[in-house]
Write a protein that holds these residues in place. Structure first.
Motif, mmCIF file in Angstrom:
data_model
loop_
_atom_site.group_PDB
_atom_site.id
_atom_site.type_symbol
_atom_site.label_atom_id
_atom_site.label_comp_id
_atom_site.label_asym_id
_atom_site.label_seq_id
_atom_site.Cartn_x
_atom_site.Cartn_y
_atom_site.Cartn_z
ATOM 1 N N ARG A 42 0.836 -1.200 0.000
ATOM 2 C CA ARG A 42 0.000 0.000 0.000
ATOM 3 C C ARG A 42 0.874 1.255 0.000
ATOM 4 N NH1 ARG A 42 -4.356 -0.119 4.484
ATOM 5 N NH2 ARG A 42 -5.500 -1.366 2.951
ATOM 6 N N ALA A 43 1.934 1.256 0.820
ATOM 7 C CA ALA A 43 2.830 2.414 0.883
ATOM 8 C C ALA A 43 3.516 2.657 -0.456
ATOM 9 C CB ALA A 43 3.866 2.210 1.978
ATOM 10 N N ALA A 44 3.750 1.580 -1.209
ATOM 11 C CA ALA A 44 4.398 1.698 -2.514
ATOM 12 C C ALA A 44 3.415 2.061 -3.624
ATOM 13 C CB ALA A 44 5.106 0.388 -2.863
ATOM 14 N N GLY A 45 2.130 2.128 -3.300
ATOM 15 C CA GLY A 45 1.121 2.463 -4.295
ATOM 16 C C GLY A 45 0.712 1.308 -5.183
ATOM 17 N N ALA A 46 0.948 0.085 -4.742
ATOM 18 C CA ALA A 46 0.594 -1.087 -5.543
ATOM 19 C C ALA A 46 -0.918 -1.251 -5.633
ATOM 20 C CB ALA A 46 1.212 -2.349 -4.936
ATOM 21 N N ALA A 47 -1.381 -1.727 -6.766
ATOM 22 C CA ALA A 47 -2.805 -2.005 -6.960
ATOM 23 C C ALA A 47 -3.060 -3.491 -7.159
ATOM 24 C CB ALA A 47 -3.341 -1.227 -8.167
ATOM 25 N N ASP A 48 -2.115 -4.199 -7.796
ATOM 26 C CA ASP A 48 -2.329 -5.618 -8.061
ATOM 27 C C ASP A 48 -1.191 -6.439 -7.484
ATOM 28 O OD1 ASP A 48 -0.295 -5.371 -10.216
ATOM 29 O OD2 ASP A 48 -1.927 -4.438 -11.313
ATOM 30 N N VAL A 49 -1.563 -7.622 -6.976
ATOM 31 C CA VAL A 49 -0.631 -8.493 -6.264
ATOM 32 C C VAL A 49 -0.686 -9.890 -6.857
ATOM 33 C CG1 VAL A 49 -0.067 -9.557 -4.032
ATOM 34 C CG2 VAL A 49 -0.902 -7.189 -4.104
ATOM 35 N N LEU A 50 0.480 -10.467 -7.085
ATOM 36 C CA LEU A 50 0.591 -11.878 -7.442
ATOM 37 C C LEU A 50 1.042 -12.631 -6.203
ATOM 38 C CD1 LEU A 50 0.965 -14.346 -9.368
ATOM 39 C CD2 LEU A 50 3.289 -13.473 -9.811
ATOM 40 N N GLU A 51 0.253 -13.644 -5.794
ATOM 41 C CA GLU A 51 0.707 -14.505 -4.712
ATOM 42 C C GLU A 51 1.115 -15.856 -5.283
ATOM 43 O OE1 GLU A 51 -0.188 -16.529 -0.391
ATOM 44 O OE2 GLU A 51 -1.809 -15.374 -1.306
ATOM 45 N N LEU A 52 2.331 -16.271 -4.970
ATOM 46 C CA LEU A 52 2.841 -17.573 -5.373
ATOM 47 C C LEU A 52 2.694 -18.536 -4.208
ATOM 48 C CD1 LEU A 52 6.166 -16.309 -7.010
ATOM 49 C CD2 LEU A 52 4.042 -16.914 -8.185
ATOM 50 N N GLY A 53 2.139 -19.716 -4.477
ATOM 51 C CA GLY A 53 1.917 -20.684 -3.403
ATOM 52 C C GLY A 53 0.795 -20.245 -2.482
ATOM 53 N N ALA A 54 -0.329 -19.847 -3.063
ATOM 54 C CA ALA A 54 -1.434 -19.275 -2.285
ATOM 55 C C ALA A 54 -2.178 -20.301 -1.450
ATOM 56 C CB ALA A 54 -2.416 -18.562 -3.219
ATOM 57 N N GLY A 55 -2.066 -21.594 -1.785
ATOM 58 C CA GLY A 55 -2.771 -22.614 -1.017
ATOM 59 C C GLY A 55 -4.272 -22.394 -1.037
ATOM 60 N N HIS A 56 -4.910 -22.505 0.131
ATOM 61 C CA HIS A 56 -6.364 -22.322 0.170
ATOM 62 C C HIS A 56 -6.757 -20.857 0.336
ATOM 63 C CE1 HIS A 56 -6.553 -21.700 4.552
ATOM 64 N NE2 HIS A 56 -5.726 -22.724 4.685
#
Length: 233
Positions: A42-56
């Protein structure tokens, strides 16, 4: 089939069976690293996130509840189905997409297509050092300039390091789960060409497990025009 391929296939089957036997095994609350990562993103101004190994999906769904657009990937179809059901139940399905991804293969995303990447204990699964380097190269490829990568790994100070079934390359197996325990020099090597913002030691779960939370940022390219020294700006 190589030893690496045999271990990878065994781990995939083990995780599939584990998620099927223990739906939502990590609960609904986000992990502490995900809470930290959300603040950093959020501090970096990100809008989209990729999660690797998200599991459930406990962390992916947390990011979505905060308003991020999330791409959640895992090699377990069972885990991702649980994630999709939870997203529908929580009303976040519109902000979450899922994809099957074996991180030994190139990430199924275009270059410079996400603002942030998160991976909680994914890099310290049964991945060789060579495969870990290749994965971080892929993370670099899909991140936009200035993007942030937050990951966690168990390290060689963990009580399980050096015990259980040894697979070589600092990989040891306990209870069917294989873990690559990171030495510090590997963290530093993975940060070459990045800005290494933080290596934070913390503990989690039983034993307790000892981990590092690593935050690193992909430098933005220099401005195409830099005035000569002494020139008015």
């Amino acid at each position: 089939m190589t030893d690496e391929e045999e271990l990878a296939a065994a781990q995939r089957a083990h995780w599939q069976a584990t998620y099927a036997a223990h739906p939502g095994m990590y609960g609904e609350l986000p992990s502490a690293p995900a809470v930290h990562a959300a603040e950093v993103f959020r501090a970096a101004g990100a809008a989209d996130v990729l999660e690797l190994g998200a599991g459930h999906g406990r962390d992916a769904l947390y990011f979505a509840r905060l308003g991020f657009t999330v791409r959640a990937t895992d090699f377990s179809t069972t885990g991702l189905e649980q994630l999709r059901r939870a997203a529908r139940d929580q009303g976040t399905a519109g902000r979450v997409t899922t994809g099957i991804q074996d991180v030994r293969e190139p990430l199924a995303l275009p270059d410079a297509s996400v603002d942030a990447v998160f991976a909680h204990m994914l890099l310290c699964m049964a991945l060789s050092t060579r495969e870990v380097h290749a994965l971080v190269d892929e993370v670099r490829r899909v991140l936009r300039p200035g993007g942030t990568f937050v990951y966690t790994v168990r390290h060689t100070g963990d009580a399980h390091y050096g015990t259980g079934i040894a697979h070589g390359d600092d990989i040891h197996e306990h209870g069917g789960f294989a873990v690559h325990f990171f030495p510090r020099h590997l963290v530093d090597a993975l940060a070459e060409g990045w800005r290494l913002d933080e290596v934070h030691a913390f503990e989690e779960g039983e034993l307790p497990r000892r981990l590092w939370r690593v935050t690193q940022t992909l430098p933005a390219p220099p401005s195409p025009y830099e005035p000569p020294r002494g020139a008015a700006r």
